[in-house]
Design an enzyme around this catalytic site. Structure first.
Site, PDB file in Angstrom:
ATOM      1  N   LYS A 129       0.818  -1.225   0.000  1.00  0.00           N
ATOM      2  CA  LYS A 129       0.000   0.000   0.000  1.00  0.00           C
ATOM      3  C   LYS A 129       0.844   1.264   0.000  1.00  0.00           C
ATOM      4  O   LYS A 129       2.022   1.257   0.290  1.00  0.00           O
ATOM      5  CB  LYS A 129      -1.020  -0.060   1.138  1.00  0.00           C
ATOM      6  CG  LYS A 129      -2.096  -1.103   0.766  1.00  0.00           C
ATOM      7  CD  LYS A 129      -3.367  -0.959   1.464  1.00  0.00           C
ATOM      8  CE  LYS A 129      -4.361  -1.979   0.893  1.00  0.00           C
ATOM      9  NZ  LYS A 129      -5.302  -2.408   1.903  1.00  0.00           N
ATOM     10  N   ARG A 150      -3.493  -9.725   5.336  1.00  0.00           N
ATOM     11  CA  ARG A 150      -3.902  -9.941   3.943  1.00  0.00           C
ATOM     12  C   ARG A 150      -2.731  -9.561   3.045  1.00  0.00           C
ATOM     13  O   ARG A 150      -2.345  -8.395   2.998  1.00  0.00           O
ATOM     14  CB  ARG A 150      -5.128  -9.073   3.651  1.00  0.00           C
ATOM     15  CG  ARG A 150      -5.690  -9.214   2.246  1.00  0.00           C
ATOM     16  CD  ARG A 150      -6.904  -8.302   2.089  1.00  0.00           C
ATOM     17  NE  ARG A 150      -7.481  -8.397   0.759  1.00  0.00           N
ATOM     18  CZ  ARG A 150      -7.024  -7.754  -0.305  1.00  0.00           C
ATOM     19  NH1 ARG A 150      -5.974  -6.956  -0.206  1.00  0.00           N
ATOM     20  NH2 ARG A 150      -7.617  -7.911  -1.473  1.00  0.00           N
TER      21      ARG A 150
HETATM   22  N1  HH2 Z   1      -7.369  -4.042   0.620  1.00  0.00           N
HETATM   23  C1  HH2 Z   1      -7.681  -4.145  -0.686  1.00  0.00           C
HETATM   24  C2  HH2 Z   1      -8.795  -4.896  -1.087  1.00  0.00           C
HETATM   25  N2  HH2 Z   1      -9.564  -5.549  -0.190  1.00  0.00           N
HETATM   26  N3  HH2 Z   1     -10.019  -6.134   2.049  1.00  0.00           N
HETATM   27  C3  HH2 Z   1      -9.729  -6.042   3.354  1.00  0.00           C
HETATM   28  N4  HH2 Z   1     -10.481  -6.691   4.263  1.00  0.00           N
HETATM   29  N5  HH2 Z   1      -8.666  -5.314   3.809  1.00  0.00           N
HETATM   30  C4  HH2 Z   1      -7.852  -4.627   2.957  1.00  0.00           C
HETATM   31  O1  HH2 Z   1      -6.908  -3.939   3.429  1.00  0.00           O
HETATM   32  C5  HH2 Z   1      -8.139  -4.696   1.553  1.00  0.00           C
HETATM   33  C6  HH2 Z   1      -9.251  -5.474   1.129  1.00  0.00           C
HETATM   34  C7  HH2 Z   1      -6.831  -3.463  -1.696  1.00  0.00           C
HETATM   35  O2  HH2 Z   1      -5.813  -4.291  -2.182  1.00  0.00           O
HETATM   36  P1  HH2 Z   1      -5.907  -5.074  -3.580  1.00  0.00           P
HETATM   37  O3  HH2 Z   1      -6.980  -6.118  -3.511  1.00  0.00           O
HETATM   38  O4  HH2 Z   1      -4.576  -5.576  -3.976  1.00  0.00           O
HETATM   39  O5  HH2 Z   1      -6.254  -3.938  -4.610  1.00  0.00           O
HETATM   40  P2  HH2 Z   1      -7.550  -3.601  -5.456  1.00  0.00           P
HETATM   41  O6  HH2 Z   1      -8.638  -3.322  -4.472  1.00  0.00           O
HETATM   42  O7  HH2 Z   1      -7.135  -2.412  -6.264  1.00  0.00           O
HETATM   43  O8  HH2 Z   1      -7.902  -4.803  -6.288  1.00  0.00           O
END
Ligand code: HH2
Length: 255
Positions: A200, A234
């Site tokens: 992040k 995560r």
């Molecule tokens: N972060 C992201 C997505 N989902 N869910 C939870 N519970 N906690 C988090 O910190 C979280 C999440 C963002 O990361 P990523 O899935 O890699 O990115 P994107 O949402 O752009 O697909």
């Protein structure tokens, strides 16, 4: 919790796993590396804005060829969605957990769906925009209280709830750091805590780096999150995370 993004636009790996075969192979790798949960999402939440909203049909279409083969790997699957209909469909297809980045506060039907399936739910804090002037710990705490009211009114059992401060979501980098530094403030709810710091942007503000170059920062954040009470982290990079956590645990045991 290992991340599988079936999206064209995720902030760190958008497009890499949009092809169903690539997504399934990625899930298999993460399971082999020791993920205890596989978190599948088909709509980028883009913590820093700019995500393309995805229709229900599109989200279902992306997940359709991927979800059942990933469930078949035998590792509990969480469905990262803010849509109750997607959650219901995924739970029927074998997903075990719902991961709602709006903490039951966006789709008015989400709490009912989760309760009806007796599914565990990750309640994540979110805001439409960051406000550097607010006390973020207080804001997250109040958000969790509202989400828990919704959960309990819908009949979701307290043993099935995980809380997540939502690193990077509607927060300045300093507020994201504060949420990890003061994670114990959320322990008062008596519920397991999840932290998702992987790749992040707050890491970039400490050591300028592109998302794929943030493994060191992600590991540091997750180790400290566990030290401060996180039960689940995560991560996109499961093998290094499992190793880092195992070494930290061995050192802690020998103290
Ligand atoms: N972060 C992201 C997505 N989902 N869910 C939870 N519970 N906690 C988090 O910190 C979280 C999440 C963002 O990361 P990523 O899935 O890699 O990115 P994107 O949402 O752009 O697909």
């Amino acid at each position: 919790m290992g991340v599988v993004n079936v999206t064209p636009d995720s902030f760190s790996d958008g497009g890499r796993f949009l092809d169903p075969k690539a997504a399934i192979a990625q899930a298999e790798s993460l399971a082999g590396e020791g993920a205890d949960i596989l978190d599948i999402g088909a709509e980028s939440t883009r913590p820093y804005g700019g995500a393309m909203p995805v229709s229900l049909a599109e989200e279902r279409q992306r997940l359709d060829p991927v979800l059942r083969p990933v469930v078949a790997l035998g590792v509990p699957v969480s469905i990262d969605t803010i849509k109750a209909e997607v959650a219901a469909w995924a739970l029927e297809a074998g997903a075990a957990i719902v991961n709602d980045v709006w903490g039951l506060q966006r789709d008015p039907d989400m709490a009912r769906v989760v309760a009806a399936h007796g599914a565990p739910i990750v309640i994540m804090h979110n805001r439409d925009a960051a406000d550097p002037a607010i006390d973020i710990i207080r804001d997250v705490t109040e958000f969790f209280s509202r989400s828990l009211e919704i959960a309990w009114s819908a009949g979701i059992h307290r043993h099935r709830i995980v809380l997540d401060p939502g690193i990077g979501f509607g927060k300045t980098p300093e507020q994201s750091i504060a949420c990890i530094a003061r994670l114990h403030a959320f322990a008062a709810f008596g519920l397991p805590l999840l932290v998702g710091a992987s790749r992040k942007r707050f890491i970039n503000t400490i050591t300028p780096s592109e998302p794929m170059q943030r493994l060191g920062g992600s590991l540091a954040a997750h180790l400290l999150a566990v030290e401060h009470g996180a039960a689940i982290v995560r991560a996109h990079d499961v093998a290094p995370t499992v190793q880092a956590l195992a070494v930290a645990a061995a050192i802690r045991r020998a103290r």
